[in-house]
Design an enzyme around this catalytic site. Structure first.
Site, PDB file in Angstrom:
ATOM      1  N   GLY B 244      -6.513  -5.725  -2.061  1.00  0.00           N
ATOM      2  CA  GLY B 244      -5.570  -6.829  -2.280  1.00  0.00           C
ATOM      3  C   GLY B 244      -4.136  -6.334  -2.178  1.00  0.00           C
ATOM      4  O   GLY B 244      -3.364  -6.822  -1.384  1.00  0.00           O
ATOM      5  N   PHE B 245      -3.797  -5.353  -2.999  1.00  0.00           N
ATOM      6  CA  PHE B 245      -2.459  -4.742  -3.019  1.00  0.00           C
ATOM      7  C   PHE B 245      -1.358  -5.773  -3.201  1.00  0.00           C
ATOM      8  O   PHE B 245      -0.230  -5.572  -2.743  1.00  0.00           O
ATOM      9  CB  PHE B 245      -2.206  -3.913  -1.751  1.00  0.00           C
ATOM     10  CG  PHE B 245      -3.319  -2.958  -1.416  1.00  0.00           C
ATOM     11  CD1 PHE B 245      -3.662  -1.960  -2.314  1.00  0.00           C
ATOM     12  CD2 PHE B 245      -4.023  -3.062  -0.231  1.00  0.00           C
ATOM     13  CE1 PHE B 245      -4.700  -1.082  -2.028  1.00  0.00           C
ATOM     14  CE2 PHE B 245      -5.063  -2.181   0.058  1.00  0.00           C
ATOM     15  CZ  PHE B 245      -5.394  -1.196  -0.834  1.00  0.00           C
ATOM     16  N   LYS B 726      -0.886   2.262 -20.475  1.00  0.00           N
ATOM     17  CA  LYS B 726       0.165   1.611 -19.678  1.00  0.00           C
ATOM     18  C   LYS B 726      -0.405   1.439 -18.265  1.00  0.00           C
ATOM     19  O   LYS B 726      -1.469   1.954 -17.952  1.00  0.00           O
ATOM     20  CB  LYS B 726       1.427   2.476 -19.673  1.00  0.00           C
ATOM     21  CG  LYS B 726       1.949   2.779 -21.074  1.00  0.00           C
ATOM     22  CD  LYS B 726       3.362   3.373 -21.080  1.00  0.00           C
ATOM     23  CE  LYS B 726       3.404   4.868 -20.893  1.00  0.00           C
ATOM     24  NZ  LYS B 726       4.758   5.447 -21.128  1.00  0.00           N
ATOM     25  N   GLY B 729      -1.942   1.214 -11.785  1.00  0.00           N
ATOM     26  CA  GLY B 729      -2.293   0.851 -10.413  1.00  0.00           C
ATOM     27  C   GLY B 729      -1.180   1.023  -9.406  1.00  0.00           C
ATOM     28  O   GLY B 729      -1.439   1.271  -8.235  1.00  0.00           O
ATOM     29  N   GLU B 730       0.049   0.858  -9.824  1.00  0.00           N
ATOM     30  CA  GLU B 730       1.143   0.851  -8.871  1.00  0.00           C
ATOM     31  C   GLU B 730       2.048   2.074  -8.959  1.00  0.00           C
ATOM     32  O   GLU B 730       2.653   2.480  -7.972  1.00  0.00           O
ATOM     33  CB  GLU B 730       1.948  -0.446  -9.028  1.00  0.00           C
ATOM     34  CG  GLU B 730       1.126  -1.630  -8.554  1.00  0.00           C
ATOM     35  CD  GLU B 730       1.703  -2.971  -8.957  1.00  0.00           C
ATOM     36  OE1 GLU B 730       2.435  -3.549  -8.158  1.00  0.00           O
ATOM     37  OE2 GLU B 730       1.386  -3.453 -10.068  1.00  0.00           O
TER      38      GLU B 730
END
Ligand SMILES: Cc1cc2nc3c(=O)[nH]c(=O)nc-3n(C[C@H](O)[C@H](O)[C@H](O)COP(=O)(O)OP(=O)(O)OC[C@H]3O[C@@H](n4cnc5c(N)ncnc54)[C@H](O)[C@@H]3O)c2cc1C
Ligand code: SF4
Lengths: 327, 763
Positions: B244-245, B726, B729-730
Site C-alpha cells: 500500500g505504502f 512508537k 513503518g515509515e
C-alpha cells in the site's frame, strides 16, 4: 490488444510460409511479442507459434565454433560449458540481460529481434509520432525524454537504441545469422535507421532465423562483456562493450582485437577504429584509453543522452584492459 | 540480499507474547498462494471494466464518440462525462462534506492519463479492445509539465506551514560559517506489486466491495455517501493487501465508476488498474525542492536555519508534501525560519507515500548538515551530537522519549565509524571510491482510536476481530500476540480476523499508527474478556472454581487455575463445557468517554478528524533513527553501489522485533531505491510520465541491497501508546537518501543535491 488467430506451426518451413501472410508474426518465448501487443505496438492478425519446434534449440560447440539454434533459451546458452569456455562474452552478455525468469522463456532468435525500449515507440495512444512505428509520422524522442537514446548511428528520423546485449557480443565475434536458405553476417543483419527506421533487420518475408554460428578464435576465447547501468540487475545497458583480444606470445602486444558497443547506438555497434588503432600496439592503459575515444567518433547528443559520449569510451577501455589482463 | 544480522537491545522477551519474535501468521497462506487478494475473487456473472485515459494533459473535452466502442463485441456499457451517475459528494478525510453531486468523470482535463471514460464488457480483452475505440475530441491548452516547467512559477505560500523563531536572516548574516544549497526530489511512485482496483457487487441496496484497503471503514463510508446508502449497507472486504505504502487509503473515482456500473448492469464489475495507469489513477510522491541555509559558529553550534520549500500539486487538488516536516525538529537552533509553497502543475493530485513530508524534508536538512560538517571540518556524527535538541524546539515541549544520541552512538560503533578518514576521495579500492555517510531520521507518533472484539470459543480458541488491516506489516501477528498475552493463551490458539468494514472499528493504517492503536484496543478487549472468563469461573454454579474460595484466578498457557495452584486446574475449553457456554464475546474501544457514542465512533473509524498530533498533550513524541551507509562508486562509470548499511532506531518498545526489523529494512531498501533509482520522467511537451512501467521505473532489486544491520535503542514510551511502542513503518526510509548522498560526497567529492543519484551525475 486486438483479436488474432493462433497457429501452431508443424515445422520450420511451414512457419516461414505462414509468416509471409500479412500481419503474421512468429511467437517464440513471447517476452517481447506479448509485451508489445499489450502496448498496442504490434497488432498481429496471426500468431504463429514456433516455440515447440524440435531441432531448433541445439547448442553445439566444437573447434570450428558454436552453433546455436534459434529456439535455444537464453539461460541455456548462458550456462553452456562450451559457450562459457570458448565465447565468454556471449555467456556474460546473456547473464547480464533481463531477469532469470525472462531468460528461461526467451529464445536466441527472439532476443536478436527484440525492439527498442524507446518510451515513445511503446506508447502509441499518447505519442502518435514515431517513425519506427508509423513511418513518416515524426520522432517524439527528439526533444523529449531521451536519456536512453542512441548517440551513434542515428538519423533525423529515429534515434532509438538497439537495447539487446547478446547481439553486441555476437557483433564483436563476427557471428553469422542463418535465415534458412541464406546467411547474413551479423553486422549486416542489423540495419541503420536512415530514412526507414521501421526496417530493422535484413530479414525478408518468408525468412526466419534458424540459427546463429560464431567462429572460434583466440580473441573469442579471451572475450568479455562489460555492462554499465544504474541498477545492478534487470536493467538495459546505459552503455556496454563486448571485447575479444588476442595477445602475441610476448603477452603484451595486441595481435587481434574486437570491440563492439551496446546501449549507445541504433544497432549493435562495431568499433573498428578502436580495433585498428590498437592492433599491433602494446596493451598499455594510457594508449588503450586514448584509442577508446575513437569508439564515439561522430557521436551526436540529444540532450538527455549526453553522458553516454563520455561513458562509452571508458567502458571500452576498461573492457579491453580487463580482457587483456591489464586492468 | 545476504545474511541479515540483527542486534537486539532492550527486548528480552522471545516468548510468544508481546515482544516475541513470532513469524507472520499469514505468511504461509501468502507463500502458498492460499491468500485471496481483492482482484482474485471470481464472482459469478462477472463483467470487466477498463478505463480510457486522456492523452492530453490540459484542456477541455468537447466531444466523445463511443459508437464504435459500444458496437464492439461483448461491450455492455460505456460511461463518459456525459453520464450523470446520480452520485453525491462524499466527505473528505476529515469528515467535511460538501453539498452537491459527484462526477467521477469530467470534461475538464488537468493531467495526462486522467480517465475520460470507462468501458464495461463481458471479458477483459473485449473491454480493453473497445476502450481503444473511444474517440475523444478536445480543445487542448498548454500544460505545465512539472515543478521544473518555467511556467510553473514559485507557487503559493502555505500559511500554516510557516514556522519561525529568533531572527534567522540576521543570525545567518552574522555567523562565520554558512552553507546554502537547493535540494530536489523527483516524482516517486508506490509501484505496489498488487495493482489497485476492485470488484463491486450489489444485492438490492447492499453493496459489497472487494478492494485492497488501508482503511476499510473510511473507504466504506465514501461508497455509502456516494450512493446515498446507510453506512451499514456497504461492506468493504480487504483481508490481504499486496503493498500500500499510503496509496490504498482512499476510495477513488474508479471505485465509484465500478460500483455505479455494477448497479446499472445488475452484475458484478471488476476494474483493475493497469500498470501504466498506476502512475495516473492516483498520485505518487510529489516532486519537491527546498533551499536551505545553515549558519554555525566555528565550534559547530548551529545559529541559524532558513528553509524555503515547495512541492508540486495538481490543478484541482491540494497535496502538501511538507518539506519542512523534519526541519524544525532535529536540532537545537536559536534562529529558525521555514516557509513552504505549493506549485500547481498538470499532474494527478499527488498522494501519501511512505513518510510523506518527513522523507524529502530529511533529504534537505540532512544533506545540508553534511555540507556544514564538511565546511566546519567537524565529523558529521559529532556535529549532530553537538546540536542535539534537548526538547522539541518548535513546540517547546519535552520529548516523551528520544534515544537519538544513543542511536547515533550505537550505530557509529556498530558501523566502525571511528575508522572513517574524513577527507572526500580518501578511501578507495582500485577503480572503486569508497564513501561513508550518516544521516538521521524521524517520524511523529500519531495517536488515534480503535475497537476490537475478542471471542472465546468453546474449543478454547480465541478470536480477535477487527476491521483494521494488514498490508504486510504484521497486524495479524501482533494482535494475536497481544491477545495471547492478555488472556494467557498460546499464540497459536488465537485466530485473527481483519480487513472487513463490517467488523469493529479502526483508524486508518497510515502514519505508522495502526500497531499502537490496535494493540491498545486488543489489549483492553482481551483483558476484559479475561476478567469476564474469570468472573464466570468463580461464579457459575457448574464451575469447579465455585467452591475454591479463591477471589481471582490465573490463566496461563490456556489453563485456568487458582493463583497459588492449590485448587483445580482446567483448560479454557473445559471450563466453557462445564459452564455450558459456546462463546464469550467482549468488545472494547479505546475512545474517551466523551466520544463513546455513535457519532464519536463514526468519526473515529471513518474520518481522520480525531487523530492526535505528536505534540497534543504534555509531550512531543516521535520515532528516531540514525543511518550509516557505505557506498562504492566506480570512478569511471559513476555507478553507485550501497555496500553496507547499519541503522539504529528508537521506536520505543517493539511488539515483535522480527516484524519491526523487516519494516525497518523495508524502509531502508525503499530508501536505497529512492536515492539511486526512482524517478518519474516527465515528457516536457505532453506532461506525461513516460517510464510508467516496471521495466523503466526502476526500484531496487535484490542485487542492489547489501547486508543491512538494524539495531533497536528504544525504551518503552508510556505516552506514545498503551503498550509503549512508537511507529515503526515509515521512519526507516527517512534519512536513507541523504545518508547515501553524503556517502557519495565522501567517496567522490561530488555533492548531488537532486535525487536520484544516477551515474551521469557523477561522471
Ligand atoms: C523487462 C524486460 C527487460 C529486459 N532486459 C533485457 C536486457 O537487459 N538485455 C537484453 O538483451 N534483453 C532484455 N530483454 C529482452 C529480452 O531478452 C527479449 O524479450 C527476449 O530475448 C525475446 O525473446 P523471445 O523468444 O521471448 O521473443 P518473442 O517475444 O517470442 O519474439 C520477439 C520478436 O522476434 C520474432 N521472432 C521470434 N523468433 C524468431 C525467429 N526465429 N526468426 C525470426 N523472428 C523471430 C517475433 O515474431 C517477435 O517479433 C528484456 C525484456 C523485458 C521484457
Ligand atoms: S526514436 Fe525512433 S522509436 Fe523512438 S519515437 Fe523516435 S522514431 Fe520512434
Amino acid at each position: 490488444m486486438r483479436d488474432f488467430s493462433y497457429h501452431r506451426a508443424g515445422s520450420a518451413d511451414e512457419a516461414r510460409r505462414a509468416a509471409t501472410l500479412p500481419a503474421a508474426m512468429l511467437l517464440a518465448g513471447g517476452t517481447t511479442l506479448l509485451d508489445l501487443a499489450k502496448c498496442g505496438v504490434t497488432e498481429p492478425e496471426q500468431v504463429i507459434d514456433i516455440s515447440h519446434l524440435k531441432g531448433l534449440d541445439d547448442i553445439r560447440v566444437d573447434a570450428e565454433g558454436a552453433y546455436i539454434g534459434a529456439l535455444a533459451r537464453m539461460s541455456h546458452v548462458a550456462d553452456d560449458a562450451g559457450i562459457r569456455g570458448q565465447f565468454p562474452a556471449v555467456s556474460e552478455a546473456l547473464w547480464q540481460a533481463a531477469s532469470q525468469q525472462i531468460r528461461n522463456m526467451a529464445t536466441i532468435g527472439g532476443n536478436l529481434m527484440q525492439r527498442t525500449r524507446c518510451a515513445y515507440f511503446r506508447d502509441p495512444a499518447t505519442f502518435p509520432a514515431c517513425n519506427k512505428r508509423a513511418p513518416g509520422s515524426g520522432c517524439s524522442a527528439i526533444g523529449g525524454v531521451n536519456r536512453n537514446h542512441a548517440i551513434l548511428g542515428t538519423s533525423g528520423a529515429c534515434i532509438a537504441t538497439y537495447p539487446g546485449d547478446l547481439a553486441v557480443a555476437l557483433t564483436a565475434l563476427d557471428a553469422m545469422v542463418h535465415l534458412g536458405e541464406r546467411s547474413v553476417a551479423i553486422d549486416d543483419f542489423f540495419l541503420l535507421p536512415g530514412g526507414t527506421p521501421e526496417k530493422e533487420h535484413a530479414i525478408e518475408p518468408g525468412e526466419m532465423i534458424t540459427a546463429i554460428t560464431i567462429p572460434a578464435s583466440p580473441a573469442a576465447r579471451r572475450s568479455t562483456y562489460l555492462k554499465v547501468r544504474d541498477r545492478q540487475s534487470y536493467e538495459f545497458a546505459a552503455a556496454s562493450a563486448a571485447v575479444g583480444i588476442e595477445l602475441e606470445t610476448d603477452g603484451r602486444t595486441i595481435r587481434d582485437l574486437r570491440v563492439a558497443l551496446g546501449g549507445v547506438a541504433t544497432k549493435p555497434w562495431r568499433a573498428r577504429a578502436v580495433e585498428d588503432a590498437l592492433k599491433g600496439k602494446a596493451l598499455e592503459p594510457e594508449a588503450v584509453r586514448r584509442a577508446s575515444l575513437l569508439a564515439v567518433e561522430g557521436a551526436a547528443n540529444h540532450g538527455g543522452n549526453h553522458y553516454k559520449i563520455e561513458l562509452a569510451p571508458r567502458i571500452v577501455a576498461r573492457a579491453i584492459l580487463n580482457a587483456g589482463g591489464a586492468a | 540480499m545476504n545474511v541479515i544480522e540483527t542486534r537486539q537491545r532492550g527486548e528480552a522477551s522471545d516468548g510468544s507474547g508481546v515482544g516475541g519474535r513470532h513469524s507472520r501468521i499469514d505468511g504461509r497462506l501468502k507463500i502458498t498462494g492460499g491468500a485471496t487478494y481483492a482482484l482474485e475473487h471470481r464472482l459469478e456473472n462477472l463483467t470487466y471494466a477498463v478505463l480510457v485515459p486522456s492523452t492530453i494533459a490540459a484542456g477541455r473535452m468537447t466531444a466523445i464518440d463511443t459508437k464504435a466502442a459500444e458496437a464492439a463485441p461483448g461491450v455492455l456499457l460505456v460511461l463518459t462525462p456525459d453520464d450523470d451517475l446520480g452520485l453525491a459528494t462524499a466527505s473528505d478525510w476529515f469528515g467535511n462534506r460538501a453539498e452537491g453531486s459527484y462526477r467521477p468523470l469530467i470534461p475538464e482535463i488537468t493531467f495526462n492519463g486522467q480517465a475520460v471514460a470507462v468501458v464495461i464488457a463481458e471479458t477483459l480483452e473485449q473491454a480493453t479492445a473497445a476502450a481503444s475505440l473511444v474517440k475523444v475530441t478536445s480543445e487542448e491548452t498548454q500544460a505545465i509539465a512539472g515543478l521544473d516547467d518555467p511556467r510553473a512559477g514559485e507557487g503559493n505560500l502555505v500559511d500554516n506551514l510557516t514556522v519561525s523563531w529568533g531572527e534567522a536572516e540576521a543570525a545567518l548574516a552574522a555567523v562565520p560559517v554558512k552553507v546554502e544549497g537547493e535540494y530536489r526530489t523527483p516524482r516517486e511512485y508506490h509501484v505496489t506489486i498488487e495493482p489497485h482496483g476492485l470488484t463491486a457487487t450489489w444485492e438490492g441496496d447492499r453493496l459489497t466491495i472487494f478492494e485492497p484497503s488501508q482503511w476499510t471503514h473510511g473507504m466504506a463510508r465514501s461508497y455509502a455517501e456516494w450512493f446515498g446508502l446507510p453506512y451499514e449497507n456497504v461492506t468493504l472486504i480487504s483481508p490481504f493487501i499486496g503493498g500500500g505504502f499510503g496509496s490504498k487509503a482512499t476510495a477513488s473515482f474508479y471505485g465509484a465508476l465500478a460500483a455505479a456500473s455494477a448497479k446499472k448492469l445488475g452484475r458484478p464489475v471488476k476494474l483493475a488498474i493497469t500498470r501504466p495507469q498506476t502512475f495516473t489513477a492516483y498520485g505518487g510522491r510529489a516532486a519537491t525542492r527546498q533551499k536551505i541555509a545553515l549558519g554555525a559558529s566555528e565550534d559547530g553550534m548551529l545559529q541559524a536555519l532558513i528553509h524555503r520549500g515547495a512541492n508540486e500539486t495538481s490543478m484541482v487538488g491540494t497535496w502538501v508534501e511538507n518539506t519542512g516536516a523534519a526541519t524544525p525538529l532535529l536540532y537545537a537552533v536559536p534562529n529558525f525560519s521555514s516557509e513552504n509553497r505549493l506549485v500547481p502543475v498538470n499532474t494527478v493530485t499527488p498522494g501519501a507515500l511512505r513518510a510523506p513530508g518527513k522523507n524529502p524534508s530529511a533529504f534537505g536538512i540532512e544533506s545540508a548538515m553534511d555540507e556544514l560538517a564538511h565546511a566546519l571540518g567537524i565529523d558529521p556524527v559529532e556535529l549532530r551530537l553537538k546540536n542535539h535538541a534537548e526538547r522539541d524546539p518548535q513546540s517547546g515541549k519535552p520529548w516523551s522519549t528520544r534515544q537519538l544520541r544513543e542511536a547515533l552512538t550505537a550505530g557509529a560503533e556498530a558501523f566502525g565509524w571511528s575508522r572513517r578518514s574524513p577527507e572526500p576521495r580518501s578511501m578507495r579500492d582500485g577503480h572503486t571510491l569508497i564513501g561513508w555517510g550518516v544521516a538521521i531520521g524521524t517520524f511523529p507518533v500519531i495517536r488515534a482510536y480503535g475497537e476490537a472484539l475478542i471471542a472465546i470459543r468453546k474449543d478454547g480458541k480465541v478470536e480477535v476481530i477487527s476491521g483494521a488491516i494488514d498490508m504486510g506489516q504484521g497486524t495479524y501477528t501482533i494482535l494475536a500476540q497481544t491477545a495471547a498475552e492478555a488472556l494467557g493463551v498460546p499464540v497459536d490458539q488465537v485466530e485473527v480476523r481483519l480487513g472487513d468494514s463490517s467488523l469493529p472499528g479502526a483508524a486508518v493504517a497510515g502514519g505508522s499508527m495502526l500497531a499502537g492503536v490496535m494493540t491498545g484496543a486488543v489489549h483492553k478487549a482481551a483483558s476484559a474478556a479475561r476478567e469476564e472468563l474469570i468472573a464466570l469461573a468463580l461464579n457459575d454454579p457448574n464451575s469447579p472454581f465455585r467452591e475454591s474460595g479463591a477471589n481471582t484466578l490465573a490463566i496461563a498457557n490456556g489453563q485456568i487455575a487458582t493463583p497459588r495452584g492449590d485448587g483445580p486446574a482446567i483448560s479454557i475449553a473445559e471450563l466453557m463445557a462445564r459452564i455450558g457456554r459456546d462463546r464469550i464475546e467482549v468488545k472494547r474501544d479505546t475512545l474517551p468517554e466523551a466520544l463513546a457514542n455513535d457519532v464519536g465512533r463514526m468519526k473515529a473509524w471513518t474520518t481522520m478528524s480525531l487523530m492526535r498530533a505528536p505534540t497534543d498533550g504534555d509531550y512531543s513524541m516521535h520515532s528516531w533513527c540514525a543511518h550509516f551507509v557505505e557506498v562504492k562508486v566506480d570512478e569511471d562509470f559513476g555507478t553507485v553501489r550501497v555496500s553496507r548499511v547499519v541503522s539504529a532506531f528508537d521506536c520505543g518498545r517493539l511488539y515483535n522485533p522480527k516484524l519491526v526489523e523487516s519494516q525497518w529494512k523495508g524502509g531502508i531498501i525503499m530508501g536505497i531505491g529512492q536515492a539511486l533509482l526512482e524517478e518519474g520522467l516527465i515528457d516536457p511537451r505532453r506532461a506525461r510520465v513516460v517510464n510508467n512501467n516496471l521495466g523503466d521505473y526502476l526500484v531496487a532489486t535484490n542485487a542492489d541491497i547489501p547486508d543491512i544491520e538494524v539495531i533497536s535503542v528504544g525504551v518503552p514510551d508510556p505516552h506514545a501508546s498503551v503498550l509503549g511502542g512508537k511507529g515503526v513503518g515509515e521512519v526507516g526510509i527517512v534519512g536513507v537518501a541523504p545518508a547515501i548522498a553524503n556517502a557519495v560526497f565522501h567517496a567522490t567529492g561530488k555533492r548531488v543535491r537532486d535525487l536520484p543519484i544516477t551515474l551521469e551525475k557523477l561522471i
